[in-house]
Write a protein that holds these residues in place. Structure first.
Motif, PDB file in Angstrom:
ATOM      1  N   VAL A  56      85.287 -15.872 -26.849  1.00 33.59           N
ATOM      2  CA  VAL A  56      84.034 -15.713 -27.565  1.00 33.59           C
ATOM      3  C   VAL A  56      82.900 -15.650 -26.549  1.00 33.59           C
ATOM      4  CG1 VAL A  56      83.753 -18.209 -27.815  1.00 33.59           C
ATOM      5  CG2 VAL A  56      82.577 -16.684 -29.395  1.00 33.59           C
ATOM      6  N   ILE A  57      81.855 -14.958 -26.913  1.00 30.24           N
ATOM      7  CA  ILE A  57      80.637 -14.913 -26.104  1.00 30.24           C
ATOM      8  C   ILE A  57      79.538 -15.587 -26.904  1.00 30.24           C
ATOM      9  CG2 ILE A  57      78.903 -13.443 -25.013  1.00 30.24           C
ATOM     10  CD1 ILE A  57      81.088 -11.326 -24.685  1.00 30.24           C
ATOM     11  N   VAL A  58      78.935 -16.624 -26.325  1.00 26.43           N
ATOM     12  CA  VAL A  58      77.883 -17.386 -27.007  1.00 26.43           C
ATOM     13  C   VAL A  58      76.587 -17.243 -26.221  1.00 26.43           C
ATOM     14  CG1 VAL A  58      77.141 -19.635 -27.839  1.00 26.43           C
ATOM     15  CG2 VAL A  58      79.570 -19.039 -27.870  1.00 26.43           C
ATOM     16  N   LEU A  59      75.530 -16.884 -26.919  1.00 29.74           N
ATOM     17  CA  LEU A  59      74.205 -16.735 -26.321  1.00 29.74           C
ATOM     18  C   LEU A  59      73.276 -17.749 -26.965  1.00 29.74           C
ATOM     19  CD1 LEU A  59      74.499 -12.994 -27.006  1.00 29.74           C
ATOM     20  CD2 LEU A  59      74.296 -13.797 -24.675  1.00 29.74           C
ATOM     21  N   VAL A  60      72.708 -18.634 -26.153  1.00 27.32           N
ATOM     22  CA  VAL A  60      71.778 -19.650 -26.655  1.00 27.32           C
ATOM     23  C   VAL A  60      70.418 -19.380 -26.027  1.00 27.32           C
ATOM     24  CG1 VAL A  60      71.271 -22.105 -26.860  1.00 27.32           C
ATOM     25  CG2 VAL A  60      73.657 -21.319 -26.863  1.00 27.32           C
ATOM     26  N   GLU A  61      69.454 -19.029 -26.848  1.00 31.82           N
ATOM     27  CA  GLU A  61      68.131 -18.691 -26.329  1.00 31.82           C
ATOM     28  C   GLU A  61      67.077 -19.644 -26.876  1.00 31.82           C
ATOM     29  OE1 GLU A  61      66.711 -15.251 -29.506  1.00 31.82           O
ATOM     30  OE2 GLU A  61      67.712 -14.635 -27.643  1.00 31.82           O
ATOM     31  N   GLY A  62      66.015 -19.802 -26.109  1.00 34.91           N
ATOM     32  CA  GLY A  62      64.925 -20.673 -26.528  1.00 34.91           C
ATOM     33  C   GLY A  62      63.987 -20.919 -25.363  1.00 34.91           C
ATOM     34  N   GLU A  63      62.765 -21.297 -25.677  1.00 35.40           N
ATOM     35  CA  GLU A  63      61.769 -21.507 -24.633  1.00 35.40           C
ATOM     36  C   GLU A  63      62.064 -22.769 -23.832  1.00 35.40           C
ATOM     37  OE1 GLU A  63      57.815 -22.711 -26.241  1.00 35.40           O
ATOM     38  OE2 GLU A  63      58.803 -22.510 -28.198  1.00 35.40           O
ATOM     39  N   ALA A  64      61.351 -22.927 -22.738  1.00 32.58           N
ATOM     40  CA  ALA A  64      61.538 -24.091 -21.884  1.00 32.58           C
ATOM     41  C   ALA A  64      61.258 -25.372 -22.667  1.00 32.58           C
ATOM     42  CB  ALA A  64      60.607 -24.007 -20.676  1.00 32.58           C
ATOM     43  N   GLY A  65      62.127 -26.362 -22.519  1.00 34.83           N
ATOM     44  CA  GLY A  65      61.923 -27.644 -23.184  1.00 34.83           C
ATOM     45  C   GLY A  65      62.433 -27.706 -24.599  1.00 34.83           C
ATOM     46  N   ILE A  66      63.078 -26.648 -25.086  1.00 37.87           N
ATOM     47  CA  ILE A  66      63.511 -26.600 -26.484  1.00 37.87           C
ATOM     48  C   ILE A  66      64.814 -27.354 -26.710  1.00 37.87           C
ATOM     49  CG2 ILE A  66      64.940 -24.527 -26.431  1.00 37.87           C
ATOM     50  CD1 ILE A  66      62.252 -25.323 -29.080  1.00 37.87           C
ATOM     51  N   GLY A  67      65.575 -27.620 -25.612  1.00 36.46           N
ATOM     52  CA  GLY A  67      66.793 -28.402 -25.756  1.00 36.46           C
ATOM     53  C   GLY A  67      68.082 -27.628 -25.554  1.00 36.46           C
ATOM     54  N   LYS A  68      68.046 -26.520 -24.824  1.00 38.49           N
ATOM     55  CA  LYS A  68      69.261 -25.733 -24.592  1.00 38.49           C
ATOM     56  C   LYS A  68      70.286 -26.532 -23.790  1.00 38.49           C
ATOM     57  CE  LYS A  68      66.982 -22.401 -22.530  1.00 38.49           C
ATOM     58  NZ  LYS A  68      65.643 -23.007 -22.640  1.00 38.49           N
ATOM     59  N   SER A  69      69.827 -27.130 -22.694  1.00 34.47           N
ATOM     60  CA  SER A  69      70.749 -27.894 -21.854  1.00 34.47           C
ATOM     61  C   SER A  69      71.299 -29.105 -22.587  1.00 34.47           C
ATOM     62  CB  SER A  69      70.043 -28.340 -20.561  1.00 34.47           C
ATOM     63  OG  SER A  69      69.742 -27.233 -19.748  1.00 34.47           O
ATOM     64  N   ARG A  70      70.483 -29.749 -23.378  1.00 37.96           N
ATOM     65  CA  ARG A  70      70.956 -30.919 -24.133  1.00 37.96           C
ATOM     66  C   ARG A  70      72.046 -30.514 -25.122  1.00 37.96           C
ATOM     67  NH1 ARG A  70      69.256 -36.125 -25.575  1.00 37.96           N
ATOM     68  NH2 ARG A  70      71.063 -37.062 -26.599  1.00 37.96           N
ATOM     69  N   LEU A  71      71.870 -29.353 -25.759  1.00 37.77           N
ATOM     70  CA  LEU A  71      72.882 -28.865 -26.692  1.00 37.77           C
ATOM     71  C   LEU A  71      74.194 -28.616 -25.962  1.00 37.77           C
ATOM     72  CD1 LEU A  71      73.517 -27.875 -29.589  1.00 37.77           C
ATOM     73  CD2 LEU A  71      72.776 -25.595 -28.849  1.00 37.77           C
ATOM     74  N   VAL A  72      74.119 -28.013 -24.787  1.00 36.90           N
ATOM     75  CA  VAL A  72      75.322 -27.760 -23.994  1.00 36.90           C
ATOM     76  C   VAL A  72      75.980 -29.073 -23.591  1.00 36.90           C
ATOM     77  CG1 VAL A  72      76.156 -26.873 -21.777  1.00 36.90           C
ATOM     78  CG2 VAL A  72      74.570 -25.507 -23.150  1.00 36.90           C
ATOM     79  N   GLN A  73      75.187 -30.051 -23.170  1.00 32.35           N
ATOM     80  CA  GLN A  73      75.730 -31.342 -22.768  1.00 32.35           C
ATOM     81  C   GLN A  73      76.466 -32.020 -23.913  1.00 32.35           C
ATOM     82  OE1 GLN A  73      72.262 -33.363 -21.321  1.00 32.35           O
ATOM     83  NE2 GLN A  73      72.189 -32.207 -19.408  1.00 32.35           N
ATOM     84  N   GLU A  74      75.887 -31.970 -25.106  1.00 34.71           N
ATOM     85  CA  GLU A  74      76.536 -32.582 -26.267  1.00 34.71           C
ATOM     86  C   GLU A  74      77.843 -31.875 -26.587  1.00 34.71           C
ATOM     87  OE1 GLU A  74      75.708 -35.240 -28.060  1.00 34.71           O
ATOM     88  OE2 GLU A  74      73.908 -35.683 -26.899  1.00 34.71           O
ATOM     89  N   LEU A  75      77.849 -30.557 -26.449  1.00 38.53           N
ATOM     90  CA  LEU A  75      79.066 -29.792 -26.698  1.00 38.53           C
ATOM     91  C   LEU A  75      80.160 -30.172 -25.706  1.00 38.53           C
ATOM     92  CD1 LEU A  75      80.570 -27.291 -28.016  1.00 38.53           C
ATOM     93  CD2 LEU A  75      79.632 -25.987 -26.093  1.00 38.53           C
TER      94      LEU A  75
END
Length: 324
Positions: A56-75
């Motif tokens: 699968v290819i997953v694209l997670v987009e969002g502005e700085a500080g929106i929580g992209k890295s935190r979402l990845v860490q939880e995953l």
């Protein structure tokens, strides 16, 4: 690295009651902790579902500080028992990014040596990228006919080492900062007739140049490969209140305070967190009755982390406009 460290932030008991008396200990953070992940339950569930049926290819987009890295860490924290390995790469915000830098650094962190991996002669192409492994790598193959053929060999060699390391998921964070060679390699992995490695990339859509290869990765889909795109949104007032409460031992936050904070941070989780730390340090956050409230405060100073991020982002946008 194969798995990232993530902020667990132990949860102590309820914060001790404090009043702002002028003797406030600004350095005492014993009653405040790192926030829980708030408002991303649906996105996290969608990620887990998509990645349960690779490739699968997953694209997670969002502005700085929106929580992209935190979402990845939880995953990734919940994937410790996954059948195959996860490789985490991060693209630094260099003015001139290193060629293949994120992928090379991630592979180097994932294994100390390549002895015993059973690499083919093609792996000799990796010598310039991994000179410390030269003694364990095959000799360089005969020169390729042209630059395109040489690049194809290198992609195949990198793909082979991912296979030997049993990488099932390649995560590349902040891919809007990636060098062109890294983006080409991601396209190679995503466009193969037998894609084996799932990809998860995070990026700021507003920082993608019009000519960036990232647009090709996000707009094309290979047959037989699922695709998921997530766009993270700011927190609303309820989410803001929940996030602040998670920093204060689960105790209630007043409605006025939550509205005040959400309006002045635009609901960005990083800005909310840094603002709460700043108010706590300055004694502007107190308990009144059974709720946490702000202390005679009409404005919030911009936390240095948020200020510097905004200035850096603005400068990049100006540079991008000048280039176009």
């Amino acid at each position: 690295m194969l798995l990232p460290d993530h902020r667990t932030g132990g949860r102590p008991g309820p914060p001790t009651e404090r009043t702002h008396t002028g003797g406030f200990d600004a350095g005492d953070r014993s009653a405040i902790v790192s926030p829980g992940m708030i408002g991303r339950e649906l996105e996290l569930a969608a990620l887990r579902t998509a990645l349960s049926d690779p490739p699968v290819i997953v694209l997670v987009e969002g502005e700085a500080g929106i929580g992209k890295s935190r979402l990845v860490q939880e995953l990734l924290a919940a994937r410790t028992a996954a059948r195959r390995q996860v490789l985490l790469a991060t693209c630094p915000a260099f003015r001139q990014p290193f060629t293949f830098g994120p992928v090379v650094d991630a592979i180097r962190a994932a294994t100390e040596d390549v002895v015993g991996l059973g690499l083919s002669g093609l792996a000799g192409e990796l010598r310039p990228l991994f000179p410390e492994w030269a003694s364990a790598l095959p000799p360089p193959p005969e020169p390729a006919e042209d630059a395109a053929a040489a690049r194809h060999r290198l992609f195949r060699a990198l793909d082979e080492i991912l296979e030997r390391l049993d990488i099932g998921l390649l995560v590349v964070e902040e891919v809007h900062w990636a060098d062109e060679a890294t983006l080409e390699f991601l396209l190679y992995l995503a466009s193969g007739p037998r894609q084996r490695v799932s990809l998860l990339v995070t990026y700021r859509s507003e920082e993608i140049a019009l000519q960036s290869l990232l647009l090709r990765l996000s707009s094309r889909q290979s047959a037989g490969t699922a695709r998921l795109r997530l766009s993270l949104e700011p927190l609303d007032v309820v989410g803001t209140a929940e996030m602040v409460s998670s920093m204060l031992g689960g105790e209630r936050v007043s409605d006025d305070f939550a509205i005040f904070l959400q309006e002045r941070t635009d609901g960005l989780p990083l800005a909310i967190e840094e603002s709460v730390w700043l108010m706590w340090d300055r004694g502007d956050l107190i308990r009144r009755g059974n709720s946490w409230v702000r202390h005679r405060l009409s404005e919030i100073d911009v936390p240095p982390t948020v200020r510097d991020g905004v200035l850096e982002h603005s400068a990049r946008l100006i540079d991008n406009e000048a280039e176009t």
